[in-house]
Design an enzyme around this catalytic site. Structure first.
Site, PDB file in Angstrom:
ATOM      1  N   GLY A  10       0.837  -1.201   0.000  1.00  0.00           N
ATOM      2  CA  GLY A  10       0.000   0.000   0.000  1.00  0.00           C
ATOM      3  C   GLY A  10       0.870   1.249   0.000  1.00  0.00           C
ATOM      4  O   GLY A  10       1.908   1.278   0.650  1.00  0.00           O
ATOM      5  N   ASP A 127       0.383   1.608   8.966  1.00  0.00           N
ATOM      6  CA  ASP A 127      -0.105   0.756  10.058  1.00  0.00           C
ATOM      7  C   ASP A 127       0.849   0.691  11.253  1.00  0.00           C
ATOM      8  O   ASP A 127       0.437   0.290  12.346  1.00  0.00           O
ATOM      9  CB  ASP A 127      -0.338  -0.678   9.558  1.00  0.00           C
ATOM     10  N   GLY A 170      -5.363  -0.034   9.635  1.00  0.00           N
ATOM     11  CA  GLY A 170      -4.340  -0.579  10.540  1.00  0.00           C
ATOM     12  C   GLY A 170      -4.184  -2.076  10.479  1.00  0.00           C
ATOM     13  O   GLY A 170      -3.374  -2.649  11.202  1.00  0.00           O
ATOM     14  N   ARG A 265     -24.112   7.171  14.193  1.00  0.00           N
ATOM     15  CA  ARG A 265     -23.691   7.268  12.783  1.00  0.00           C
ATOM     16  C   ARG A 265     -22.293   6.660  12.661  1.00  0.00           C
ATOM     17  O   ARG A 265     -21.590   6.495  13.648  1.00  0.00           O
ATOM     18  CB  ARG A 265     -23.613   8.729  12.335  1.00  0.00           C
TER      19      ARG A 265
HETATM   20  O1  F6P Z   1      -1.340  -1.651   4.955  1.00  0.00           O
HETATM   21  C1  F6P Z   1      -1.860  -0.399   4.682  1.00  0.00           C
HETATM   22  C2  F6P Z   1      -3.339  -0.460   4.488  1.00  0.00           C
HETATM   23  O2  F6P Z   1      -3.807   0.853   4.258  1.00  0.00           O
HETATM   24  C3  F6P Z   1      -4.130  -1.118   5.627  1.00  0.00           C
HETATM   25  O3  F6P Z   1      -4.314  -0.268   6.726  1.00  0.00           O
HETATM   26  C4  F6P Z   1      -5.389  -1.499   4.908  1.00  0.00           C
HETATM   27  O4  F6P Z   1      -5.997  -2.605   5.527  1.00  0.00           O
HETATM   28  C5  F6P Z   1      -4.908  -1.870   3.537  1.00  0.00           C
HETATM   29  O5  F6P Z   1      -3.676  -1.233   3.357  1.00  0.00           O
HETATM   30  C6  F6P Z   1      -5.859  -1.456   2.429  1.00  0.00           C
HETATM   31  O6  F6P Z   1      -5.399  -2.013   1.253  1.00  0.00           O
HETATM   32  P1  F6P Z   1      -5.790  -1.534  -0.208  1.00  0.00           P
HETATM   33  O7  F6P Z   1      -4.888  -0.398  -0.557  1.00  0.00           O
HETATM   34  O8  F6P Z   1      -5.527  -2.723  -1.036  1.00  0.00           O
HETATM   35  O9  F6P Z   1      -7.229  -1.103  -0.195  1.00  0.00           O
END
Ligand code: F6P
Length: 341
Positions: A10, A127, A170, A265
């Site tokens: 990511g 994270d 996270g 909400r």
């Molecule tokens: O590892 C970073 C992160 O943003 C996590 O917090 C999240 O679960 C994941 O990547 C989301 O992944 P993607 O970019 O594939 O939606």
């Protein structure tokens, strides 16, 4: 030396600051840099670009990564590994700086261990769940964005006497939730490391109401463990075995409204936490980590990851960095619980 650079997993604010630091340091040492595009995919498919002085001008403050990224795992097939090794040979790389989290650096560790490839790592993830380093760059930015969101949600929650559940990212660690929850003065913080019940969250909301606070902000990590509720997995596993998380916030909001009767909400912060400019702290941390990784590469000290230990930049082995996911210690979550409510 010819140094390759790649960003995997990511994206995360601060990646460009690392790239800039490695390029500037390498040019200073009369070396050259090759950008590998889209993480390990670039080495498998031979997709690269030259990285000169002009390529890293005005990128320090930019979010994302000029090298693009992907969650490609070359060890998913023997053919991919062979192609990766062939590209490496063709490029005549003397070293590679792999900037990534647990998955990207797991591949780096294996390539170093099994093929003796000269690789160094830089820890990246919003994270903050990587071992061997106190903090990863990108985390401070994500926490700042989440805290700002909580501040904003608090004013509308208060005006309407509502509960607002904020779901943050996270993965399997509650670092963003814990830090943003403390910074934003949340009434309750739910994380993966400690299972809680909706009744427990409801008690916190009622206690606030009895004390005259007619609104509450509940921070829920996307991987939070809440008794009786699913963990919010939204996809099949990716090439590294991770499912996309999300949805637990809505489940908590529904159950909480039913439990307490308070109008509730939900806001899912999602990728907003990963986009945009890095904070000044992350720019400096990313720059320091990049410079250290560059030094390791130029010294030939491979199989290591630049790391933050206290206020110092040091290094640990890649194996150490990926040995286990770094989760929130109970001392920190207990501390957060004292000031929540
Ligand atoms: O590892 C970073 C992160 O943003 C996590 O917090 C999240 O679960 C994941 O990547 C989301 O992944 P993607 O970019 O594939 O939606």
């Amino acid at each position: 030396m010819r140094i390759g650079l790649l960003t995997g997993g990511g994206d995360c604010p601060g990646l460009n600051a690392v790239i800039r630091a490695v390029v500037l340091d390498t040019l200073r040492r009369d070396g050259e840099c090759v950008g590998v595009l889209e993480g390990w995919r670039g080495l498998i498919d031979d997709a690269t670009r030259r990285l000169g002085r002009d390529d890293v001008r005005s990128i320090l403050h930019q979010g994302g990564t000029i090298l693009r990224t992907s969650r490609t795992n070359p060890f998913r097939s023997a053919d991919a590994v062979e192609r990766l090794l062939a590209t490496w040979k063709k490029l005549e790389l003397d070293a590679l700086v792999a900037i990534g989290g647990e998955d990207t650096l797991g591949v780096a560790a294996r390539l170093f261990r099994e093929f003796d490839l000269p690789i160094v790592g830089v820890p990246k993830t919003i994270d903050n769940d990587l071992s061997g380093t106190d903090y990863t760059f990108g985390f401070d930015t994500a926490v700042s964005i989440a805290t700002d969101a909580i501040d904003r949600l608090a004013t509308t929650a208060e005006s309407h006497n509502r509960v607002i559940v904020v779901e943050v990212m996270g993965r399997e660690a509650g670092w963003i939730a814990t830090h943003a929850g403390i910074a934003g003065g949340a009434a309750f913080i739910a994380i993966p490391e400690r299972e809680v019940s909706v009744a427990e969250i409801g008690r916190a909301v009622r206690a606030r109401a009895e004390a005259g606070q007619s609104y509450s902000i509940i921070v829920v990590a996307e991987g939070a463990a809440v008794a009786g509720l699913g963990r919010g997995r939204r996809s099949a596993a990716d090439e590294f075995g991770h499912a996309l998380l999300g949805g637990i916030g809505q489940q908590v909001a529904d159950a909480l409204e039913a439990e307490t009767g308070f109008e509730t909400r939900v806001t899912v912060l999602g990728h907003i936490q990963r986009g945009g400019s890095p904070t000044a702290y992350d720019r400096v941390l990313a720059t320091r980590l990049g410079l250290h990784a560059s030094e390791l590469a130029h010294k030939g000290d491979f199989g290591r990851m630049a790391a933050l230990s206290g206020a110092e930049i040091t290094s640990v082995t890649l194996e150490e960095a990926v040995a286990e996911v770094k989760t929130v210690p109970s001392e920190l979550s207990e501390l957060a619980a004292i000031v929540s409510g």
